[in-house]
Design a protein around this motif. Structure first.
Motif, PDB file in Angstrom:
ATOM      1  N   VAL A  78      16.121  10.064 -37.524  1.00 51.41           N
ATOM      2  CA  VAL A  78      16.585  10.703 -36.511  1.00 51.41           C
ATOM      3  C   VAL A  78      15.571  11.729 -35.687  1.00 51.41           C
ATOM      4  O   VAL A  78      14.707  12.041 -36.549  1.00 51.41           O
ATOM      5  CB  VAL A  78      17.746  11.765 -37.096  1.00 51.41           C
ATOM      6  N   ILE A  79      15.604  11.054 -34.704  1.00 55.43           N
ATOM      7  CA  ILE A  79      14.197  11.354 -33.682  1.00 55.43           C
ATOM      8  C   ILE A  79      14.471  12.901 -33.306  1.00 55.43           C
ATOM      9  O   ILE A  79      15.596  12.938 -32.188  1.00 55.43           O
ATOM     10  CB  ILE A  79      13.612  10.406 -32.469  1.00 55.43           C
ATOM     11  N   ARG A  80      13.677  13.679 -33.149  1.00 50.82           N
ATOM     12  CA  ARG A  80      13.808  15.353 -32.622  1.00 50.82           C
ATOM     13  C   ARG A  80      15.212  15.566 -32.780  1.00 50.82           C
ATOM     14  O   ARG A  80      16.066  16.220 -31.721  1.00 50.82           O
ATOM     15  CB  ARG A  80      13.856  15.602 -31.162  1.00 50.82           C
ATOM     16  N   GLY A  81      15.770  15.278 -34.111  1.00 53.99           N
ATOM     17  CA  GLY A  81      17.636  16.108 -34.328  1.00 53.99           C
ATOM     18  C   GLY A  81      18.568  15.407 -33.586  1.00 53.99           C
ATOM     19  O   GLY A  81      19.666  16.291 -33.362  1.00 53.99           O
ATOM     20  N   GLU A  82      18.084  14.160 -32.134  1.00 57.51           N
ATOM     21  CA  GLU A  82      19.386  14.418 -31.524  1.00 57.51           C
ATOM     22  C   GLU A  82      19.117  13.084 -31.345  1.00 57.51           C
ATOM     23  O   GLU A  82      20.459  12.287 -31.005  1.00 57.51           O
ATOM     24  CB  GLU A  82      18.922  14.573 -29.974  1.00 57.51           C
ATOM     25  N   VAL A  83      18.693  11.198 -32.149  1.00 56.50           N
ATOM     26  CA  VAL A  83      18.678  10.382 -31.459  1.00 56.50           C
ATOM     27  C   VAL A  83      18.238   9.350 -32.814  1.00 56.50           C
ATOM     28  O   VAL A  83      17.586   9.846 -33.435  1.00 56.50           O
ATOM     29  CB  VAL A  83      17.491   9.909 -30.907  1.00 56.50           C
ATOM     30  N   SER A  84      19.320   8.891 -32.917  1.00 56.01           N
ATOM     31  CA  SER A  84      19.510   8.317 -33.795  1.00 56.01           C
ATOM     32  C   SER A  84      18.838   7.400 -34.185  1.00 56.01           C
ATOM     33  O   SER A  84      19.074   6.107 -32.853  1.00 56.01           O
ATOM     34  CB  SER A  84      21.216   7.545 -34.319  1.00 56.01           C
ATOM     35  N   ASP A  85      17.923   6.117 -34.639  1.00 60.54           N
ATOM     36  CA  ASP A  85      17.152   5.724 -34.663  1.00 60.54           C
ATOM     37  C   ASP A  85      17.054   4.096 -35.889  1.00 60.54           C
ATOM     38  O   ASP A  85      16.168   4.875 -36.901  1.00 60.54           O
ATOM     39  CB  ASP A  85      15.570   5.865 -34.548  1.00 60.54           C
ATOM     40  N   ASN A  86      17.429   3.274 -35.578  1.00 57.91           N
ATOM     41  CA  ASN A  86      17.998   2.313 -36.827  1.00 57.91           C
ATOM     42  C   ASN A  86      16.938   1.260 -36.224  1.00 57.91           C
ATOM     43  O   ASN A  86      16.962   0.283 -35.651  1.00 57.91           O
ATOM     44  CB  ASN A  86      19.364   2.082 -36.978  1.00 57.91           C
ATOM     45  N   MET A  87      16.689   0.400 -37.799  1.00 58.49           N
ATOM     46  CA  MET A  87      16.421  -1.632 -38.015  1.00 58.49           C
ATOM     47  C   MET A  87      16.399  -1.537 -38.820  1.00 58.49           C
ATOM     48  O   MET A  87      15.921  -0.812 -39.628  1.00 58.49           O
ATOM     49  CB  MET A  87      14.454  -0.976 -37.680  1.00 58.49           C
ATOM     50  N   ALA A  88      17.415  -2.924 -38.526  1.00 62.33           N
ATOM     51  CA  ALA A  88      17.620  -3.648 -39.707  1.00 62.33           C
ATOM     52  C   ALA A  88      16.205  -4.665 -39.768  1.00 62.33           C
ATOM     53  O   ALA A  88      15.137  -5.761 -38.364  1.00 62.33           O
ATOM     54  CB  ALA A  88      19.164  -4.420 -39.547  1.00 62.33           C
ATOM     55  N   ILE A  89      15.876  -5.179 -40.977  1.00 56.69           N
ATOM     56  CA  ILE A  89      14.372  -5.272 -40.856  1.00 56.69           C
ATOM     57  C   ILE A  89      14.618  -7.244 -41.673  1.00 56.69           C
ATOM     58  O   ILE A  89      15.044  -7.222 -42.947  1.00 56.69           O
ATOM     59  CB  ILE A  89      13.186  -4.652 -41.705  1.00 56.69           C
ATOM     60  N   PHE A  90      14.878  -8.516 -41.066  1.00 60.65           N
ATOM     61  CA  PHE A  90      14.408  -9.060 -41.928  1.00 60.65           C
ATOM     62  C   PHE A  90      13.923 -10.271 -42.207  1.00 60.65           C
ATOM     63  O   PHE A  90      12.405 -10.030 -41.963  1.00 60.65           O
ATOM     64  CB  PHE A  90      15.519 -10.181 -40.688  1.00 60.65           C
ATOM     65  N   ALA A  91      13.579 -10.789 -43.519  1.00 62.70           N
ATOM     66  CA  ALA A  91      12.725 -11.845 -43.959  1.00 62.70           C
ATOM     67  C   ALA A  91      12.875 -13.304 -42.707  1.00 62.70           C
ATOM     68  O   ALA A  91      14.065 -13.821 -43.007  1.00 62.70           O
ATOM     69  CB  ALA A  91      13.311 -11.870 -45.810  1.00 62.70           C
ATOM     70  N   CYS A  92      11.849 -13.583 -42.368  1.00 62.53           N
ATOM     71  CA  CYS A  92      11.530 -14.660 -41.772  1.00 62.53           C
ATOM     72  C   CYS A  92      10.438 -15.967 -42.477  1.00 62.53           C
ATOM     73  O   CYS A  92       9.413 -14.856 -42.924  1.00 62.53           O
ATOM     74  CB  CYS A  92      11.885 -14.653 -40.775  1.00 62.53           C
ATOM     75  N   LYS A  93      10.900 -17.494 -41.795  1.00 61.24           N
ATOM     76  CA  LYS A  93       9.795 -18.398 -42.116  1.00 61.24           C
ATOM     77  C   LYS A  93       9.909 -18.718 -41.185  1.00 61.24           C
ATOM     78  O   LYS A  93      10.769 -19.309 -39.799  1.00 61.24           O
ATOM     79  CB  LYS A  93      10.450 -19.045 -43.290  1.00 61.24           C
ATOM     80  N   PRO A  94       7.955 -19.351 -40.417  1.00 65.36           N
ATOM     81  CA  PRO A  94       8.182 -20.124 -39.113  1.00 65.36           C
ATOM     82  C   PRO A  94       8.553 -21.302 -39.023  1.00 65.36           C
ATOM     83  O   PRO A  94       8.679 -22.442 -40.476  1.00 65.36           O
ATOM     84  CB  PRO A  94       7.063 -20.624 -39.091  1.00 65.36           C
ATOM     85  N   ILE A  95       9.472 -21.962 -38.933  1.00 67.04           N
ATOM     86  CA  ILE A  95       9.890 -23.698 -37.973  1.00 67.04           C
ATOM     87  C   ILE A  95       7.957 -24.030 -39.119  1.00 67.04           C
ATOM     88  O   ILE A  95       8.641 -24.932 -38.810  1.00 67.04           O
ATOM     89  CB  ILE A  95      10.502 -23.159 -37.125  1.00 67.04           C
ATOM     90  N   ASN A  96       7.483 -24.223 -37.760  1.00 63.85           N
ATOM     91  CA  ASN A  96       6.862 -25.244 -37.549  1.00 63.85           C
ATOM     92  C   ASN A  96       4.626 -24.616 -38.005  1.00 63.85           C
ATOM     93  O   ASN A  96       4.717 -23.329 -36.766  1.00 63.85           O
ATOM     94  CB  ASN A  96       6.569 -25.622 -35.822  1.00 63.85           C
TER      95      ASN A  96
END
Length: 165
Positions: A78-96
């Motif tokens: 929560v930023i400055r008590g007013e903005v809910s800041d969320n991030m989903a973090i995924f595992a990935c691998k390069p195709i090429n």
């Protein structure tokens, strides 16, 4: 023109790991992540899932096409008590793995493949990236990490990061 994001933000990021165990990392031109290594990430757009957003952000920022192999964790604050800041973090691998990095110069200073050791000893990784790299991630138990301060610039009043351990 700056987009209005409201008071609840959802971002998506990707930990892209190649067959040599190196991570695809980027240096942003702006914000609290300016000049430090972090994961490719950005906001989820209307009409896309979080994992689709992660893949889009990797492609836009680095030119690398990849696939999602799982979910690494979820960062929330929560930023400055007013903005809910969320991030989903995924595992990935390069195709090429031969595909060259092509940075989005408007947003990035640099992008490259770095080993976990380079991330931990280079002194230029973001706090979140250091924490993920030190835990070596992909283990299968969610763990809540508190007491982390990603930097005063962000002005978080509440901050937690969840990773698979």
């Amino acid at each position: 023109m700056k987009k209005e994001r409201g008071k609840v933000w959802l971002g998506a990021g990707a930990v892209v790991v190649n067959s040599d165990g190196k991570w695809l990392v980027v240096k942003k031109r702006y914000s609290g992540l300016k000049g430090v290594w972090s994961i490719p990430a950005g906001f989820v757009q209307l009409g896309e899932t979080a994992d689709e957003a992660a893949l889009r952000e990797v492609k836009e920022e680095t030119g690398i096409d990849c696939i999602v192999t799982g979910m690494v964790g979820f960062r929330t604050g929560v930023i400055r008590g007013e903005v809910s800041d969320n991030m989903a973090i995924f595992a990935c691998k390069p195709i090429n793995e031969e595909q060259p990095i092509c940075i989005q110069e408007r947003e990035l200073i640099d992008a490259k493949w770095l080993s976990v050791e380079e991330l931990l000893t280079g002194g230029e990784a973001s706090i979140m990236l250091q924490n993920m790299a030190s835990d070596t991630l992909i283990q299968h138990q969610l763990s809540k990490n508190e007491g982390i301060n990603p930097g005063d610039w962000f002005q978080y009043t509440s901050y937690r990061v969840f990773f698979n351990k």
